[in-house]
Each structure stands twice: as structure tokens, then as C-alpha cells.
Design a protein around this motif. Structure first.
Motif, PDB file in Angstrom:
ATOM      1  N   LEU A 101     -30.892  32.879 -59.875  1.00  0.00           N
ATOM      2  CA  LEU A 101     -32.057  31.987 -59.889  1.00  0.00           C
ATOM      3  C   LEU A 101     -31.699  30.638 -60.500  1.00  0.00           C
ATOM      4  O   LEU A 101     -32.021  29.589 -59.936  1.00  0.00           O
ATOM      5  N   LEU A 102     -31.010  30.652 -61.635  1.00  0.00           N
ATOM      6  CA  LEU A 102     -30.615  29.399 -62.271  1.00  0.00           C
ATOM      7  C   LEU A 102     -29.657  28.608 -61.381  1.00  0.00           C
ATOM      8  O   LEU A 102     -29.768  27.382 -61.263  1.00  0.00           O
ATOM      9  N   GLY A 103     -28.722  29.292 -60.741  1.00  0.00           N
ATOM     10  CA  GLY A 103     -27.799  28.614 -59.827  1.00  0.00           C
ATOM     11  C   GLY A 103     -28.521  27.990 -58.651  1.00  0.00           C
ATOM     12  O   GLY A 103     -28.231  26.861 -58.258  1.00  0.00           O
ATOM     13  N   THR A 104     -29.487  28.718 -58.096  1.00  0.00           N
ATOM     14  CA  THR A 104     -30.260  28.195 -56.965  1.00  0.00           C
ATOM     15  C   THR A 104     -31.054  26.963 -57.378  1.00  0.00           C
ATOM     16  O   THR A 104     -31.065  25.947 -56.672  1.00  0.00           O
ATOM     17  N   VAL A 105     -31.710  27.043 -58.519  1.00  0.00           N
ATOM     18  CA  VAL A 105     -32.481  25.892 -59.007  1.00  0.00           C
ATOM     19  C   VAL A 105     -31.550  24.702 -59.241  1.00  0.00           C
ATOM     20  O   VAL A 105     -31.882  23.562 -58.899  1.00  0.00           O
ATOM     21  N   GLY A 106     -30.382  24.955 -59.788  1.00  0.00           N
ATOM     22  CA  GLY A 106     -29.423  23.878 -60.018  1.00  0.00           C
ATOM     23  C   GLY A 106     -28.954  23.230 -58.733  1.00  0.00           C
ATOM     24  O   GLY A 106     -28.885  22.000 -58.633  1.00  0.00           O
ATOM     25  N   VAL A 107     -28.648  24.046 -57.721  1.00  0.00           N
ATOM     26  CA  VAL A 107     -28.182  23.500 -56.448  1.00  0.00           C
ATOM     27  C   VAL A 107     -29.283  22.705 -55.764  1.00  0.00           C
ATOM     28  O   VAL A 107     -29.062  21.602 -55.256  1.00  0.00           O
ATOM     29  N   VAL A 108     -30.504  23.250 -55.742  1.00  0.00           N
ATOM     30  CA  VAL A 108     -31.622  22.542 -55.112  1.00  0.00           C
ATOM     31  C   VAL A 108     -31.894  21.237 -55.857  1.00  0.00           C
ATOM     32  O   VAL A 108     -32.088  20.178 -55.241  1.00  0.00           O
ATOM     33  N   GLY A 109     -31.903  21.294 -57.179  1.00  0.00           N
ATOM     34  CA  GLY A 109     -32.120  20.077 -57.971  1.00  0.00           C
ATOM     35  C   GLY A 109     -31.036  19.050 -57.724  1.00  0.00           C
ATOM     36  O   GLY A 109     -31.314  17.849 -57.605  1.00  0.00           O
ATOM     37  N   GLY A 110     -29.796  19.501 -57.655  1.00  0.00           N
ATOM     38  CA  GLY A 110     -28.693  18.578 -57.384  1.00  0.00           C
ATOM     39  C   GLY A 110     -28.800  17.940 -56.016  1.00  0.00           C
ATOM     40  O   GLY A 110     -28.541  16.749 -55.843  1.00  0.00           O
ATOM     41  N   THR A 111     -29.210  18.721 -55.023  1.00  0.00           N
ATOM     42  CA  THR A 111     -29.379  18.200 -53.668  1.00  0.00           C
ATOM     43  C   THR A 111     -30.459  17.135 -53.624  1.00  0.00           C
ATOM     44  O   THR A 111     -30.271  16.062 -53.043  1.00  0.00           O
ATOM     45  N   VAL A 112     -31.594  17.438 -54.238  1.00  0.00           N
ATOM     46  CA  VAL A 112     -32.688  16.463 -54.276  1.00  0.00           C
ATOM     47  C   VAL A 112     -32.244  15.216 -55.042  1.00  0.00           C
ATOM     48  O   VAL A 112     -32.505  14.085 -54.620  1.00  0.00           O
ATOM     49  N   GLY A 113     -31.560  15.415 -56.139  1.00  0.00           N
ATOM     50  CA  GLY A 113     -31.079  14.278 -56.930  1.00  0.00           C
ATOM     51  C   GLY A 113     -30.124  13.403 -56.144  1.00  0.00           C
ATOM     52  O   GLY A 113     -30.201  12.175 -56.205  1.00  0.00           O
ATOM     53  N   LEU A 114     -29.216  14.020 -55.374  1.00  0.00           N
ATOM     54  CA  LEU A 114     -28.292  13.230 -54.564  1.00  0.00           C
ATOM     55  C   LEU A 114     -29.035  12.449 -53.490  1.00  0.00           C
ATOM     56  O   LEU A 114     -28.657  11.315 -53.171  1.00  0.00           O
ATOM     57  N   VAL A 166     -32.076  11.242 -53.755  1.00  0.00           N
ATOM     58  CA  VAL A 166     -32.716  10.116 -54.443  1.00  0.00           C
ATOM     59  C   VAL A 166     -31.676   9.045 -54.785  1.00  0.00           C
ATOM     60  O   VAL A 166     -31.918   7.843 -54.606  1.00  0.00           O
ATOM     61  N   VAL A 167     -30.520   9.466 -55.265  1.00  0.00           N
ATOM     62  CA  VAL A 167     -29.457   8.515 -55.600  1.00  0.00           C
ATOM     63  C   VAL A 167     -29.026   7.755 -54.344  1.00  0.00           C
ATOM     64  O   VAL A 167     -28.845   6.531 -54.366  1.00  0.00           O
ATOM     65  N   SER A 168     -28.901   8.468 -53.231  1.00  0.00           N
ATOM     66  CA  SER A 168     -28.492   7.831 -51.980  1.00  0.00           C
ATOM     67  C   SER A 168     -29.482   6.752 -51.557  1.00  0.00           C
ATOM     68  O   SER A 168     -29.082   5.628 -51.218  1.00  0.00           O
ATOM     69  N   SER A 169     -30.770   7.061 -51.566  1.00  0.00           N
ATOM     70  CA  SER A 169     -31.760   6.052 -51.162  1.00  0.00           C
ATOM     71  C   SER A 169     -31.797   4.897 -52.155  1.00  0.00           C
ATOM     72  O   SER A 169     -31.950   3.738 -51.758  1.00  0.00           O
ATOM     73  N   SER A 170     -31.627   5.173 -53.442  1.00  0.00           N
ATOM     74  CA  SER A 170     -31.602   4.099 -54.445  1.00  0.00           C
ATOM     75  C   SER A 170     -30.411   3.171 -54.235  1.00  0.00           C
ATOM     76  O   SER A 170     -30.544   1.944 -54.322  1.00  0.00           O
ATOM     77  N   VAL A 171     -29.249   3.741 -53.957  1.00  0.00           N
ATOM     78  CA  VAL A 171     -28.058   2.931 -53.715  1.00  0.00           C
ATOM     79  C   VAL A 171     -28.263   2.060 -52.473  1.00  0.00           C
ATOM     80  O   VAL A 171     -27.912   0.873 -52.462  1.00  0.00           O
ATOM     81  N   ASN A 172     -28.850   2.643 -51.419  1.00  0.00           N
ATOM     82  CA  ASN A 172     -29.113   1.865 -50.212  1.00  0.00           C
ATOM     83  C   ASN A 172     -30.044   0.690 -50.498  1.00  0.00           C
ATOM     84  O   ASN A 172     -29.820  -0.424 -50.014  1.00  0.00           O
ATOM     85  N   GLU A 173     -31.089   0.931 -51.270  1.00  0.00           N
ATOM     86  CA  GLU A 173     -32.020  -0.146 -51.612  1.00  0.00           C
ATOM     87  C   GLU A 173     -31.326  -1.228 -52.438  1.00  0.00           C
ATOM     88  O   GLU A 173     -31.529  -2.430 -52.205  1.00  0.00           O
ATOM     89  N   GLU A 174     -30.507  -0.819 -53.395  1.00  0.00           N
ATOM     90  CA  GLU A 174     -29.807  -1.798 -54.227  1.00  0.00           C
ATOM     91  C   GLU A 174     -28.823  -2.617 -53.408  1.00  0.00           C
ATOM     92  O   GLU A 174     -28.704  -3.837 -53.589  1.00  0.00           O
ATOM     93  N   LEU A 175     -28.122  -1.972 -52.488  1.00  0.00           N
ATOM     94  CA  LEU A 175     -27.178  -2.716 -51.644  1.00  0.00           C
ATOM     95  C   LEU A 175     -27.917  -3.701 -50.739  1.00  0.00           C
ATOM     96  O   LEU A 175     -27.419  -4.800 -50.469  1.00  0.00           O
ATOM     97  N   SER A 176     -29.081  -3.318 -50.285  1.00  0.00           N
ATOM     98  CA  SER A 176     -29.897  -4.239 -49.494  1.00  0.00           C
ATOM     99  C   SER A 176     -30.302  -5.440 -50.336  1.00  0.00           C
ATOM    100  O   SER A 176     -30.251  -6.594 -49.868  1.00  0.00           O
ATOM    101  N   ASP A 177     -30.699  -5.182 -51.576  1.00  0.00           N
ATOM    102  CA  ASP A 177     -31.061  -6.285 -52.481  1.00  0.00           C
ATOM    103  C   ASP A 177     -29.853  -7.201 -52.746  1.00  0.00           C
ATOM    104  O   ASP A 177     -29.989  -8.424 -52.795  1.00  0.00           O
TER     105      ASP A 177
END
Length: 171
Positions: free
Chosen positions: A22-35, A37-48
Motif C-alpha cells: 500500500l505504501l509503495g503504491t501510494v508512493g508511485v502514484v504520488g510520484g507520477t502525479v508529482g512528475l 505537475v513538474v512537467s507542466s510547470s517546466v513547460n510554462e516556465e520555458l514559455s515565459d
């Protein structure tokens, strides 16, 4: 630090495998969602950053030099209007976003078709397996009937042999 070492050396606690999964699954899902968010943030910053670079005015003008013996021509570059460049960048970004969305939809449609084809193939496979099971049942039933017929034939042969033997004994 000593608190951390105390926890590290503590062996009284235990963890169940289900808890670890359960902890591993939560960690993987959280990491995926976090990546994501990071990807879209980087794209926005590069556009700026692209808009910022484009906002810099790179126009220049160098006057020529002339005296009685030599002449050096000047040079000029006038950058196009920044607002026009920003509109072009925004249009390019919109086109790329539309293209990405179109490709994503195309991939989703292809995946949906493949899933439908696999579902049809699975249905056909299930149907073929059911037919095969029905055929196997009929074959088993016919084998049993054949064994019954063979057993009866053998019993009849034995009965005829006994009857012949009695008749021979009577003669």
C-alpha cells in the motif's frame, strides 16, 4: 541526530507486506502525479522564458566612418515589433497544443479500436473454447457409448460361447 539513530536501530516494530504494498503504491502514484505537475510547470516556465527573450530589443545601428583615405559602411538591424513576435509565439504554442491534442485523440482512438478488436477476438476465442468443450463432451459421451456397446458385444459373445458349449456338451 540521536533520535534518528534510535529509530534506525529500533527492531521492535514490524511492517506487514500488505502495508508495504500500500505504501509503495501510494508512493508511485504520488510520484507520477508529482512528475506530471513538474512537467507542466517546466513547460510554462520555458514559455515565459521564450517570451522574455523575445521581449529584449536587439535592434542596433552603427554609423559608418569616413575620412579622406577610407570609408567604412555602417550597419543597421531593426527588430520587428515585440507584440507581433509575441502573437506569433502564442499562435505557434496554440498550434502545437492543438497538434498534441489531435495526436493524443488519434492514439486514444487507435487504442480504443485495438481494445474493441481484442474484445471481439476474446469473445471469438471464448466461443471457440465453448464449442471445443461441447465437442469434447460429445466425444466422451460417444466413447462411453462405444465402451458400453463393446461391453454388451463381449457379453453377447460370451453368452453365445456358453450357449454353444452347453449345446456341444448336450450332444
Amino acid at each position: 541526530m540521536s533520535w534518528f539513530l534510535e529509530l534506525w536501530r529500533d527492531e521492535r516494530g514490524y511492517m506487514l507486506s500488505a502495508e508495504a504494498v500500500l505504501l509503495g503504491t501510494v508512493g508511485v502514484v504520488g510520484g507520477t502525479v508529482g512528475l506530471g505537475v513538474v512537467s507542466s510547470s517546466v513547460n510554462e516556465e520555458l514559455s515565459d522564458v521564450a517570451h522574455s527573450f523575445r521581449s529584449l530589443d536587439q535592434s542596433y545601428e552603427v554609423r559608418g566612418y569616413q575620412n579622406c583615405r577610407a570609408y567604412t559602411p555602417g550597419s543597421v538591424f531593426h527588430q520587428e515589433d515585440v507584440e507581433k513576435s509575441h502573437k506569433e509565439l502564442d499562435e505557434l504554442e496554440r498550434r502545437l497544443t492543438k497538434e498534441e491534442e489531435r495526436r493524443r485523440k488519434e492514439i486514444e482512438q487507435r487504442a480504443k479500436k485495438e481494445l474493441e478488436q481484442r474484445a471481439k477476438a476474446d469473445d471469438k476465442l471464448k466461443e471457440a473454447r465453448k464449442k471445443l468443450e461441447d465437442i469434447e463432451k460429445r466425444v466422451r459421451k460417444q466413447e462411453q457409448e462405444l465402451k458400453t456397446i463393446e461391453r454388451r458385444r463381449k457379453q453377447e459373445e460370451d453368452r453365445l460361447k456358453r450357449a454353444k458349449k452347453r449345446r456341444d456338451d448336450d450332444d
